[in-house]
Structures are given as structure tokens and as C-alpha cells.
Design a protein around this motif. Sequence first.
Motif, PDB file in Angstrom:
ATOM      1  N   ASP A 103      -0.586  20.043 -35.566  1.00  0.00           N
ATOM      2  CA  ASP A 103      -0.682  18.810 -36.328  1.00  0.00           C
ATOM      3  C   ASP A 103       0.596  18.554 -37.109  1.00  0.00           C
ATOM      4  N   VAL A 104       1.216  19.645 -37.578  1.00  0.00           N
ATOM      5  CA  VAL A 104       2.445  19.557 -38.371  1.00  0.00           C
ATOM      6  C   VAL A 104       3.432  20.587 -37.856  1.00  0.00           C
ATOM      7  N   ARG A 106      -3.524  22.738 -37.437  1.00  0.00           N
ATOM      8  CA  ARG A 106      -2.603  23.657 -36.776  1.00  0.00           C
ATOM      9  C   ARG A 106      -1.188  23.402 -37.293  1.00  0.00           C
ATOM     10  N   LEU A 107      -0.594  24.448 -37.860  1.00  0.00           N
ATOM     11  CA  LEU A 107       0.732  24.365 -38.486  1.00  0.00           C
ATOM     12  C   LEU A 107       1.711  25.226 -37.714  1.00  0.00           C
ATOM     13  N   GLY A 137      -6.025  17.879 -46.166  1.00  0.00           N
ATOM     14  CA  GLY A 137      -6.565  19.057 -45.502  1.00  0.00           C
ATOM     15  C   GLY A 137      -5.607  20.217 -45.395  1.00  0.00           C
ATOM     16  N   LEU A 138      -4.308  19.936 -45.241  1.00  0.00           N
ATOM     17  CA  LEU A 138      -3.344  21.016 -45.000  1.00  0.00           C
ATOM     18  C   LEU A 138      -2.416  21.289 -46.157  1.00  0.00           C
ATOM     19  N   ASN A 158       1.975  12.298 -31.490  1.00  0.00           N
ATOM     20  CA  ASN A 158       3.216  12.873 -31.992  1.00  0.00           C
ATOM     21  C   ASN A 158       2.907  13.620 -33.281  1.00  0.00           C
ATOM     22  N   PRO A 159       3.123  14.932 -33.338  1.00  0.00           N
ATOM     23  CA  PRO A 159       2.839  15.655 -34.580  1.00  0.00           C
ATOM     24  C   PRO A 159       3.685  15.134 -35.744  1.00  0.00           C
ATOM     25  N   VAL A 160       3.282  15.485 -36.936  1.00  0.00           N
ATOM     26  CA  VAL A 160       4.103  15.217 -38.114  1.00  0.00           C
ATOM     27  C   VAL A 160       5.212  16.255 -38.153  1.00  0.00           C
TER      28      VAL A 160
END
Length: 273
Positions: A102-103, A4-5, A269-270, A145-147
Amino acid sequence: MPYRLLVIGAHPDDPDIRAGGLACTAAAAGHDVKFVSMTDGRGGHHEQAGDELVRRRREEAAAAAAVAGIEYDVLDVPDGELRPALENRKTLIQLIREFEPDVVLTHRTNDYHPDHRYTSQLVRDAAYMVMVPNVCPNVPALEYNPVFSYVLDGFERPYPFDPDVIVPIDDEQVERKYDALDRHESQMYEWLPYTEGILESVPDEPDARREWLATDPIGGLEEMRTTADRFRDLLAERYGSDRAQEIEYVEAFEVSEYGGDLTPALAEGLFSY
């Protein structure tokens, strides 16, 4: 595994310009992507203004999202009036928690535009706090904590952009990125050319304008090529020298120390295509 971006810009079209290629590529690969504009865009024109321009820019953002295959939210803060205030921080904390990214990508804090700077500060202030249950308790806190990362810019002080991630964008997704940017007509063909003093060079016919968009000095393909050349050594480290020499277009991102770690699995992956 789908990731998830979340890309948070100051204005409608900011996420598209700096992360549109990644967004299109990630969405095509099955990842969930969301763009957010912190302001309503009402300041971004030399002729239109007010609610009429806000409606137009929301419609443009929705049209761009449909092309890219993503979500797009435009918040209600007036363009040019964003402040790094507590109420805006709470809005972001809740928004990030609800999307569970995720980011998270955003501007750096050293930037010419106050809305860009304050968007960056607000996102940085929300980092870590998204995990604190007693802050904004109406929305469940994240367990991670997301990136948090920054999009490319050309500012040199207090320090220049230093990427950790270079993402190749293939021809198909480059075309999709510029098809999405083409939907931001008020910006790509009116306001930004006006600010650069090149409004008279914009063609009137839609197909000619779309062709011009990829070559214009504001956000055209040349910048994506220049970025690839600038960071060719990093491309070689990631993809090997042979493939690195074949990569023509890229987008670049700098990981913030305020967020979580960019793990090899997430990077692969992203950010690897």
C-alpha cells in the motif's frame, strides 16, 4: 484492516535507521512490513570486505528483521555500484508487484550517497510502471499505484525535506527499533562510528554498547526528539495540542507526487498511533 508497507533502502540498515520505528509499530499492529536493501553492503566497513562482509550484513539484517517482526531482503548489487539501469528498474517493478504494498518508502534523490540517489530514482521510475501490464509481463501488474513516500534526511538543496506524515513512536517500539539496530553491529558499532571519527567512544561490553547506541550522534534518540520538536505544529494539527506536547519520539515521511494518493483511511490505518 491490515496494510502492507515496503521500505526500500540502498544498504542493509538504511531502512532500519529511517523507518525502524514505524516498521516495529506497524508490525506490532498486525500490518505486513518488508525491508529491502538494493545493494549487498560490501562497501560498508573499514576492515572487513568482500563476501565475508556480505554474509555478515545479511545475517545482521535477518537478525534485525526477527526483532522487528518483519521481512528483510538484501539484493545482490555490489555496494557502491548501483546504477539507475533498466535491469534494476525491472527488478524493482517485479519486487513491488510481488509484495503488493500500500505504501513504499525510500530515500529522496538529493542525497550525499550515489546508492541512495539511484535507489530513489529507481523507485520513482518504478512508480506507475507497476500498473503497466506490458512492462515486465512475467509478473501481473498491480491494479493500483501505491503511495510512494520519502524518509527523513537533512539535505537542504534543491529543497528541504517537507513531511506530510509525522508518526509518533511510543517507548516500547523505540526500544524495539534500537534493539533491531543493535543487530547491525558492523554498522552501528564499527563502520559508522569510524566514518564519524568516534570509534574510540564505542563501549566493548554489549549492554553498554546498546545503551550508547540510543545516545550516539549518528542515529540516536536525539534525532527522533529533534524531529518531534521541529514538526510540533504538524503533530498538533493531527493529534491536538495536548497530545502533541506529550509526544517525544517521531519518524517523518514526505509523500511523492509520483504515486497514489494517501487516503484518510490509509493515513489513519498505517500512520496514526
